[in-house]
Structures are given as structure tokens and as C-alpha cells.
Design a protein around this motif. Structure first.
Motif, PDB file in Angstrom:
ATOM      1  N   TRP A 202       0.852  -1.176   0.000  1.00 13.18           N
ATOM      2  CA  TRP A 202       0.000   0.000   0.000  1.00 13.18           C
ATOM      3  C   TRP A 202       0.898   1.239   0.000  1.00 13.18           C
ATOM      4  N   TRP A 203       0.674   2.144  -0.942  1.00 12.43           N
ATOM      5  CA  TRP A 203       1.561   3.304  -1.079  1.00 12.43           C
ATOM      6  C   TRP A 203       0.770   4.611  -0.996  1.00 12.43           C
ATOM      7  N   HIS A 204       1.481   5.658  -0.649  1.00 13.33           N
ATOM      8  CA  HIS A 204       0.882   6.968  -0.402  1.00 13.33           C
ATOM      9  C   HIS A 204       0.799   7.737  -1.722  1.00 13.33           C
ATOM     10  N   VAL A 205      -0.412   8.031  -2.154  1.00 11.60           N
ATOM     11  CA  VAL A 205      -0.638   8.767  -3.401  1.00 11.60           C
ATOM     12  C   VAL A 205      -0.466  10.258  -3.133  1.00 11.60           C
ATOM     13  N   ASP A 206       0.281  10.926  -3.991  1.00  9.43           N
ATOM     14  CA  ASP A 206       0.541  12.352  -3.826  1.00  9.43           C
ATOM     15  C   ASP A 206      -0.728  13.149  -4.147  1.00  9.43           C
ATOM     16  N   GLU A 207      -1.213  13.889  -3.168  1.00  7.18           N
ATOM     17  CA  GLU A 207      -2.482  14.591  -3.342  1.00  7.18           C
ATOM     18  C   GLU A 207      -2.404  15.693  -4.391  1.00  7.18           C
ATOM     19  N   ALA A 208      -1.315  16.460  -4.403  1.00  2.31           N
ATOM     20  CA  ALA A 208      -1.194  17.549  -5.381  1.00  2.31           C
ATOM     21  C   ALA A 208      -1.195  16.997  -6.808  1.00  2.31           C
ATOM     22  N   ALA A 209      -0.464  15.902  -7.030  1.00  6.03           N
ATOM     23  CA  ALA A 209      -0.440  15.286  -8.362  1.00  6.03           C
ATOM     24  C   ALA A 209      -1.815  14.749  -8.732  1.00  6.03           C
ATOM     25  N   PHE A 210      -2.530  14.203  -7.756  1.00  5.69           N
ATOM     26  CA  PHE A 210      -3.871  13.670  -7.990  1.00  5.69           C
ATOM     27  C   PHE A 210      -4.836  14.792  -8.394  1.00  5.69           C
ATOM     28  N   ARG A 211      -4.812  15.891  -7.679  1.00  4.92           N
ATOM     29  CA  ARG A 211      -5.713  17.000  -7.987  1.00  4.92           C
ATOM     30  C   ARG A 211      -5.391  17.607  -9.345  1.00  4.92           C
ATOM     31  N   HIS A 212      -4.113  17.635  -9.707  1.00  2.41           N
ATOM     32  CA  HIS A 212      -3.717  18.176 -11.007  1.00  2.41           C
ATOM     33  C   HIS A 212      -4.269  17.310 -12.142  1.00  2.41           C
ATOM     34  N   VAL A 213      -4.165  16.005 -11.995  1.00  6.60           N
ATOM     35  CA  VAL A 213      -4.690  15.100 -13.027  1.00  6.60           C
ATOM     36  C   VAL A 213      -6.207  15.223 -13.115  1.00  6.60           C
ATOM     37  N   LEU A 214      -6.907  15.321 -11.989  1.00  7.88           N
ATOM     38  CA  LEU A 214      -8.356  15.494 -12.013  1.00  7.88           C
ATOM     39  C   LEU A 214      -8.752  16.748 -12.781  1.00  7.88           C
ATOM     40  N   ALA A 215      -8.011  17.835 -12.586  1.00  2.00           N
ATOM     41  CA  ALA A 215      -8.320  19.074 -13.292  1.00  2.00           C
ATOM     42  C   ALA A 215      -8.107  18.920 -14.794  1.00  2.00           C
ATOM     43  N   LEU A 216      -7.033  18.255 -15.195  1.00  5.13           N
ATOM     44  CA  LEU A 216      -6.777  18.043 -16.618  1.00  5.13           C
ATOM     45  C   LEU A 216      -7.819  17.132 -17.242  1.00  5.13           C
ATOM     46  N   ALA A 217      -8.255  16.117 -16.512  1.00  9.12           N
ATOM     47  CA  ALA A 217      -9.270  15.201 -17.039  1.00  9.12           C
ATOM     48  C   ALA A 217     -10.594  15.933 -17.248  1.00  9.12           C
ATOM     49  N   ARG A 218     -10.898  16.854 -16.377  1.00  7.46           N
ATOM     50  CA  ARG A 218     -12.180  17.562 -16.471  1.00  7.46           C
ATOM     51  C   ARG A 218     -12.253  18.434 -17.725  1.00  7.46           C
ATOM     52  N   ILE A 219     -11.160  19.089 -18.076  1.00  2.00           N
ATOM     53  CA  ILE A 219     -11.206  19.974 -19.246  1.00  2.00           C
ATOM     54  C   ILE A 219     -11.058  19.193 -20.543  1.00  2.00           C
ATOM     55  N   GLY A 220     -10.612  17.939 -20.443  1.00  2.00           N
ATOM     56  CA  GLY A 220     -10.515  17.090 -21.629  1.00  2.00           C
ATOM     57  C   GLY A 220      -9.291  17.392 -22.464  1.00  2.00           C
ATOM     58  N   GLY A 221      -9.169  16.658 -23.564  1.00  2.00           N
ATOM     59  CA  GLY A 221      -8.026  16.824 -24.460  1.00  2.00           C
ATOM     60  C   GLY A 221      -7.535  15.482 -24.954  1.00  2.00           C
ATOM     61  N   ARG A 222      -6.465  15.519 -25.728  1.00  2.95           N
ATOM     62  CA  ARG A 222      -5.912  14.303 -26.306  1.00  2.95           C
ATOM     63  C   ARG A 222      -5.174  13.490 -25.249  1.00  2.95           C
ATOM     64  N   GLU A 223      -5.306  12.150 -25.369  1.00  3.16           N
ATOM     65  CA  GLU A 223      -4.627  11.280 -24.409  1.00  3.16           C
ATOM     66  C   GLU A 223      -3.128  11.221 -24.622  1.00  3.16           C
ATOM     67  N   ASP A 224      -2.666  11.608 -25.821  1.00  2.00           N
ATOM     68  CA  ASP A 224      -1.221  11.644 -26.079  1.00  2.00           C
ATOM     69  C   ASP A 224      -0.629  13.030 -25.862  1.00  2.00           C
ATOM     70  N   ASP A 225      -1.406  13.937 -25.273  1.00  2.00           N
ATOM     71  CA  ASP A 225      -0.903  15.274 -24.950  1.00  2.00           C
ATOM     72  C   ASP A 225       0.258  15.153 -23.962  1.00  2.00           C
ATOM     73  N   PRO A 226       1.437  15.735 -24.270  1.00  2.00           N
ATOM     74  CA  PRO A 226       2.600  15.589 -23.377  1.00  2.00           C
ATOM     75  C   PRO A 226       2.327  16.049 -21.949  1.00  2.00           C
ATOM     76  N   ALA A 227       1.568  17.127 -21.791  1.00  2.00           N
ATOM     77  CA  ALA A 227       1.277  17.616 -20.436  1.00  2.00           C
ATOM     78  C   ALA A 227       0.459  16.579 -19.660  1.00  2.00           C
ATOM     79  N   TRP A 228      -0.500  15.953 -20.355  1.00  2.00           N
ATOM     80  CA  TRP A 228      -1.311  14.930 -19.704  1.00  2.00           C
ATOM     81  C   TRP A 228      -0.472  13.715 -19.344  1.00  2.00           C
ATOM     82  N   ARG A 229       0.303  13.219 -20.297  1.00  2.00           N
ATOM     83  CA  ARG A 229       1.112  12.028 -20.040  1.00  2.00           C
ATOM     84  C   ARG A 229       2.108  12.279 -18.907  1.00  2.00           C
ATOM     85  N   SER A 230       2.692  13.478 -18.861  1.00  2.00           N
ATOM     86  CA  SER A 230       3.648  13.812 -17.802  1.00  2.00           C
ATOM     87  C   SER A 230       2.955  13.848 -16.443  1.00  2.00           C
TER      88      SER A 230
END
Length: 719
Positions: A202-230
Motif C-alpha cells: 500500500w503506497w501513499h498517493v501524492d495529493e497535489a499530483a492527484f488533484r492536477h490530473v483530475l483538473a486536466l481530465a475535467r477539461i478534456g483533451g488528447r490522451e497523447d498530450d505531453p502535459a497529460w502524459r507527464s
């Protein structure tokens, strides 16, 4: 004539350069000779001893590589690489104990290395001390309010590795967790965790990284977008993150699809052995049990195992509707007393900027700006029954004429058994002109579609809730839905209901809405938008309220049924059963592989069965084990631990041999445990390159004086 000067002998650097060139050309024997020539000049160059080991390994002599790696380790005691290389070779040779020791030494030299942490975790079953002492009961579940609330996001992270646009259950998780994390008065003891089944960690998920990904998922975009993949790569990296800091007395809650996570409940039991905590699961629906014909066979089997195991592991249940709670109670009844269930109705958030939502919708291929359309939001799969809606649309086109029938915009990914619907669409030119299917639509664009559509349709054979129905009504748009399951609750604020699977009734309801604008407007006016629109913070508060005020457990942990043969194989049953739950429950510790149709392999080292029994201490017990030999002969040690650890017994299994073994012991405080020591095991020769010990086909625990059970075991042994 003057003699030419003799050529200068090659320097050690020349020899090394030649050896490296030969290595790069994979001319291993020649590279070995050159490296040996170099080491004759520079015998303390430890990196070249490593290279020499590589040449032996690549020539098919891993045993011959070991002395060179060990020599390098003596010369460079502070560098982890020689021990890392030795550990890899020892793993390849099936010498798991020595491999674990070598890799442990490497990790001690580089404790921050994610790769080393991962490979060492894979061999933890060979580094842990052997179990000793009597069989103990599991620690009691905590009482009172939780000291901590941890949310398991494992399945959501798995989804985000492969997709950007959330659907269904992922949208629910992201909505609730996003609201919890953003709340100004959020609990201080809130934690995000993930589980890695390969290493039982069991590992500790980084909250800031999690919230950042949630925000990017909400606005949508390409799955191969470098910002998304990073952003996703920074989030889903368990080996680079610390262990989850669980607190005793906390609550672990899974809001998603834990039924698809490898070895999930074994990881939970292992966690609870050191950190007493509650476990609460969100049940979104029971579709794989209620409608298995509309699910993948693997999904049905995985779900049934997960659902069965809940009866032995869950302290509470959350569900999205009263219909789901009733389904859960119905399917759980044959297993045990159902865990307490709390209701958390889903939200239909309406917080998007109308201007931004409209612009996002206008950017979609369809509908065209200003075009009238009806919206159908659902994964294209047989359960959503797009086929019936397409047939209804074709009927409307033929009856009313194409000019009077608006476009049907279907938003969703292609899924399971959608072939019939897609074939009808492909084969009908009239339908193709009026139906558009598109996936990858962001939440923002979807909000724009809800705002612009005439109304929505949502067809399904069974639903836990029906989030698109709530979203439609919250936007003030009618939803045409079948009258059954959780859709009756989701559609209560004003949906138009039709008789389930009655195409003529659906066509009639659609025709009235399309041809009688006044009728549609009157029905829209009756929608209770306030009841339909529940922001995610509302659902999040209900989740926190349920977790912070748990129902106290009244029943003690269940004992294993005595005298009944328990098959350890995964035989593909589509219905949860007590035997299915116990086959998952009795495997303890790390030295087990996954269940298969016939049974389950142990790993190398010591595997433990825990067989809880509610009997007076000292009761004489008998356990019958049905064993299977691996592909090569195996020397096996066994012992029982009840009131005390009994002496080890030894036996040899021939390749593929099946036999039955009987052990006796007095019951301990927790019943009985059985340890099976397969030593270094043998290679299985499968595509996973597994090293296995003994196989276990079945087990039976009974009182020594239970003659009927003993006779049954004897008859089974005789065929």
C-alpha cells in the motif's frame, strides 16, 4: 635498409575499448577474453568484473557469472550494482533466498532507488521470518470514530493510465474525491492510497499530483498530450512513493472498482494484521450478478469473487440507491449477514461556465452549431441497449420523415457486445444520416451538450443509479428512461418513463416529445431541478458522515465451516458463494500465486493457510490437504500450528503427482494454521516465468472425532 620499429603493445585502455566494442556487437566469447586480458593488467577495476559476469551470463552460464559479480562487490562494497546483478542471476536460477539476501544488500546501499525497492518487494516472501507460535485470531476491528480516513484510488489510477475522459464509476470517484480534497473544512486525517498487487504494498498517493490530473481530465483533451502524459506519469508511480502512513483505528474506503484489482483482499488482510482498521466498499451496482449476459465472462467471475469476499472482509457498504442496497442484500443473503449499508445519492453538478461549455460543445464534430439533437450518454455496450434506441430512431424516421426527426448524438466509448447496434447503424444510410457516435467528450463539452439538446434518452437493462439521467434533469432537460432499478430513483425529479424493453412504448414517448413542443415544455416545467442537482460536495459530505459514524460490528468474525471440502480453484462460477469467499480468505502471507481453475500454486518459501475455527482451545483437529506436485520433483515440509507449532514433516512430490496429506493439531486461539515450505521451488515454465512450490487443490478442516467428515474425505480420496 632500416628496420621498422616494433608496434607499441596495446594499453589497458585499448584492450578495454576493444572488449566494449565486442560486447556491443554481442560477440560474448571474444568480449570475455578481452575483458580477462584487461583485468590481468587492472585486476581491481570492479566495473569490468561486472562486465565479465555479463559475458558469462549471455553465453548461457549464469552460474559462472556469480563469482565475477561477487568479486566486484568485494572491490566496491559501497556500490549496489554488483549485488543487484547477482540478485537478478540468483532469481533466474531459482535460488530465491540467496537472491533476496543479495538484493536486500543492494537496497541497503541505495534505499531511494525505486527499481530496487520494487524488485526487493517482489522477494519479500523470502526475507520475512517464518511464522511461529500458536494460531492467533485476527485482530479485532476498531471501535468508535476512525482515527483516519483513507481512500483507495487504485482502480482509478489504473483507468487514468490508459484513458483521459472519465466515464461512469470514474466520474463518481473523481467528483466525490475532488470535492473532499477541495473542501475548506476537510478532515485533517484524510489520505489517498494505492495498492500494488504484484508486491502486496500500500503506497501513499501524492495529493497535489492527484488533484492536477483530475483538473486536466475535467477539461478534456488528447490522451497523447505531453502535459497529460507527464502529469499521469508523476501520479501513478508507486515505486517512487513512500508506504501509506496508515493509523491504527482508521477506515479504508474504496469508492471504485476494487473487484478488478489483483490480490486485493490478501493485501487488505496483510495490512490489517499490523494495523487494525475498518474496510468500507462502495457498491455501484450488482449488474454482473443481476445481468451476467450483458457482461464479459471475466467481469462476472471477478465480480462474483469480490462480492463473495466482501462477506468476510467488509465492515460497511456504501451504495448509490435503495435499489442497489436491495440488490446487495439479495445477493449477499446466502453468504452471511450483510454488512451495514449507507445511502449516498450521486450528484449532478452544474458548475461549468455556460460560455466555456458552449464553446467546448461547438468544437465537437457533431452536432453542428444550431442543429437540434437528442442526447444519449452511455458506453456503447449491450446493457445500455443502443440497438433498441437505434431501431426506435429508424421507426421515427420512417413514420415522421427524416426532416422531422432530429439528430441522435451518442456520447460514449465502444464497449462490450455493441456489435449488433453498430451493425444496424452501419447498414442503414437513413440512420447514419441521423445518428452520431463519439467518445472522448470532456465534462465541459458534455455540459454544453446537455444545455443545447432537446432532451435525452437513456436505455438500460439494469442500473445502480444512472448519472446521465440526473445530469439531464439538473440541466432542465427531460430524460426518457425505462422504469426499473435505480433509474426510478435517478429519474424521480421528472423523467419520462417508458415500459422497460418495450420499443413501441419508447417510440410513442419519443414521438410525443418531438411532435408536441407544448407537451415537452409542460413536462420540462415539472422537473424538480433542485432535487436532481446535487453538487458533488453534497455527496462527499454524506460519504464522510457515513465513514465518520460507523455502525458498530455486533457479530464476531466468521469461522471456517468445519467438515466441508473447500476447493481452492477458481472454477468460473458466476454466483458468489461461501466456498468462493473462503478459498480467497484462507491464503495468508505473501508466498501464494493467484488462483487458477484447478487450484493455486504456492511460491517458493513458506506459504501459510489460516483456518479460523470457533472451538475450545485444545480441541483436537484434523486437516486434509489435497496437494499437487510442480513440473519437477519437490521436497516439501509441512506443519500445523494450533495451540502450538507442531514439528515439521517432510514428503517428496513427484512431477505432477497428486496426493492427500493429513495433519493433526490442537486448536489454538485462532483455530489452525498450516505452513507449507517449498524451499527454492521449481520453475513452472509459463509465460510469467513463475517459480512455484506445491500446488493446493483443496482443504478440509474437521474435529478429530467427526467421523462423517473423515469418511467423506476418505471417499473423495478414493475417487
Amino acid at each position: 635498409m632500416q628496420d621498422e620499429p616494433a608496434p607499441e603493445p596495446p594499453t589497458p585502455e585499448d584492450i578495454r575499448a576493444r572488449a566494449d566494442a565486442l560486447r556491443d556487437q554481442k560477440r560474448w566469447a571474444e568480449a570475455e577474453a578481452a575483458y580477462r586480458e584487461y583485468l590481468a593488467e587492472r585486476p581491481r577495476h570492479w566495473q569490468i568484473h561486472v562486465q565479465l559476469g555479463h559475458t558469462r551470463k549471455e553465453q548461457g552460464d549464469p552460474e559462472g557469472a556469480l563469482p565475477h559479480y561477487r568479486r566486484a562487490a568485494l572491490l566496491a562494497p559501497d556500490d549496489p550494482d554488483p549485488m543487484l546483478q547477482a540478485g537478478h542471476v540468483l532469481r533466474h536460477l531459482g535460488r530465491g533466498g540467496e537472491a533476496a539476501e543479495a538484493l536486500g544488500r543492494a537496497l541497503a546501499l541505495a534505499p531511494e532507488s525505486p527499481d530496487l525497492r520494487h524488485v526487493v518487494a517482489l522477494l519479500r516472501h523470502r526475507t520475512l521470518p517464518p511464522p511461529e507460535g500458536p494460531a492467533l485470531p485476527p485482530p479485532p476491528r476498531p471501535a468508535g470514530k476512525p482515527t483516519q480516513i483513507a481512500f483507495d484510488v487504485t482502480d482509478l489510477l489504473d483507468y487514468l493510465r490508459a484513458a483521459r475522459t472519465p466515464t461512469g464509476i470514474q466520474r463518481v470517484q473523481m467528483g466525490i474525491l475532488g470535492a473532499l480534497l477541495a473542501a475548506p473544512g476537510r478532515p485533517a486525517n484524510l489520505l489517498l492510497v494505492g495498492f500494488e498487487g504484484a508486491t502486496w504494498r500500500w503506497w501513499h498517493v501524492d495529493e497535489a499530483a492527484f488533484r492536477h490530473v483530475l483538473a486536466l481530465a475535467r477539461i478534456g483533451g488528447r490522451e497523447d498530450d505531453p502535459a497529460w502524459r507527464s502529469a499521469v506519469a508523476a501520479l501513478v508511480a508507486p515505486d517512487a512513493r513512500p508506504d501509506a502512513p496508515f493509523l491504527a483505528g482508521g477506515t479504508l474506503c474504496s469508492l471504485g472498482n476494487a473487484w478488478g484489482v489483483q490480490e486485493y483482499f490478501r493485501g487488505l488482510r496483510r495490512l490489517r494484521a499490523t494495523t487494525p482498521l475498518r474496510y468500507v466498499a462502495f457498491v455501484h451496482d450488482c449488474v454482473p450478478l443481476a445481468m451476467p449476459e450483458h457482461c464479459l465472462d471475466l467481469t462476472v467471475r471477478l465480480y462474483a469473487r469480490w462480492f463473495a469476499a466482501l462477506s468476510l472482509h467488509a465492515d460497511g457498504i456504501l451504495a448509490n440507491s435503495r435499489a442497489t442496497i436491495a440488490d446487495f442484500a439479495r445477493f449477499a443473503a446466502p453468504l452471511a449477514k450483510p454488512a451495514p449499508a449507507g445511502l449516498v445519492r450521486l450528484a449532478a453538478e452544474a458548475g461549468a461556465s455556460p460560455v466555456a461549455a458552449s464553446a467546448a460543445a461547438d468544437a465537437l464534430p457533431a452536432p453542428r452549431p444550431g442543429e437540434e439533437f437528442v442526447l444519449f450518454v452511455a458506453t456503447l455496450e449491450s446493457r445500455k441497449n443502443h440497438l433498441m434506441v437505434f431501431q426506435a430512431w429508424l421507426s421515427l424516421i420512417r413514420k415522421l420523415g427524416p426532416e422531422r426527426v432530429p439528430r441522435l448524438v451518442c456520447v460514449g466509448r465502444p464497449g462490450w457486445r455493441a456489435d449488433a447496434a453498430l451493425a444496424l447503424l452501419a447498414g442503414s444510410p437513413a440512420l447514419r444520416r441521423k445518428v452520431t457516435v463519439q467518445s472522448g467528450v470532456s465534462d465541459l463539452a458534455l455540459a454544453g451538450l446537455y444545455d443545447r439538446c432537446l432532451f435525452t434518452v437513456y436505455n438500460s437493462y439494469h442500473e445502480g443509479w444512472g448519472l446521465p439521467v440526473s445530469e439531464s434533469l439538473a440541466a432542465g432537460k427531460l430524460a426518457v428512461v425505462p422504469a426499473h432499478s435505480g433509474l426510478l430513483e435517478a429519474g424521480a425529479p421528472g423523467a419520462v418513463f417508458f415500459t422497460p424493453q418495450d420499443e413501441p412504448d419508447l417510440v410513442a414517448k419519443l414521438e410525443a416529445l418531438l411532435t408536441e413542443p407544448g407537451h415537452r415544455i409542460a413536462l420540462e416545467a415539472r422537473i424538480d431541478r433542485a432535487a436532481a442537482r446535487r453538487d458533488w460536495p453534497d455527496a462527499a459530505r454524506e460519504v464522510l458522515e457515513a465513514l465518520a459514524n460507523p455502525a458498530e460490528a455486533t457479530a464476531p468474525p466468521q469461522p471456517l465451516p468445519l467438515g466441508r471440502h473447500l476447493a481452492m480453484g477458481w472454477r468460473g462460477e458466476g454466483r458468489p458463494s461461501p466456498d468462493m469467499a473462503w478459498a480467497e480468505r484462507v491464503r495468508d502471507g505473501l508466498a501464494w500465486w493467484w488462483q487458477e481453475e484447478w487450484g493455486v500454486w504456492t511460491r517458493d518459501g513458506i506459504a501459510t493457510l489460516t483456518l479460523p475455527a470457533s472451538l475450545p482451545a485444545g480441541t483436537l483437529l484434523r486437516v486434509v490437504l489435497e496437494l499437487r506436485g510442480p513440473p519437477r520433483p519437490l521436497a516439501l515440509r509441512l506443519r500445523a500450528r494450533g495451540a502450538r507449532a507442531e514439528a515439521w514433516r517432510g514428503l517428496t512430490l513427484q512431477a505432477g503427482e497428486t496426493l492427500r496429506c493429513v495433519l493433526q493439531a490442537e486448536a489454538g486461539p485462532g483455530g489452525l494454521a498450516v505452513d507449507l515450505d517449498s524451499g527454492d521451488g521449481v520453475p513452472l515454465g509459463d509465460r510469467f516465468k513463475r517459480v512455484v512450490g506445491v500446488g493446493l487443490l483443496g482443504v478440509m478442516l474437521c474435529r478429530e472425532d467427526d467421523l462423517a467428515a473423515r469418511l467423506g474425505a476418505l471417499e473423495r480420496a478414493e475417487g
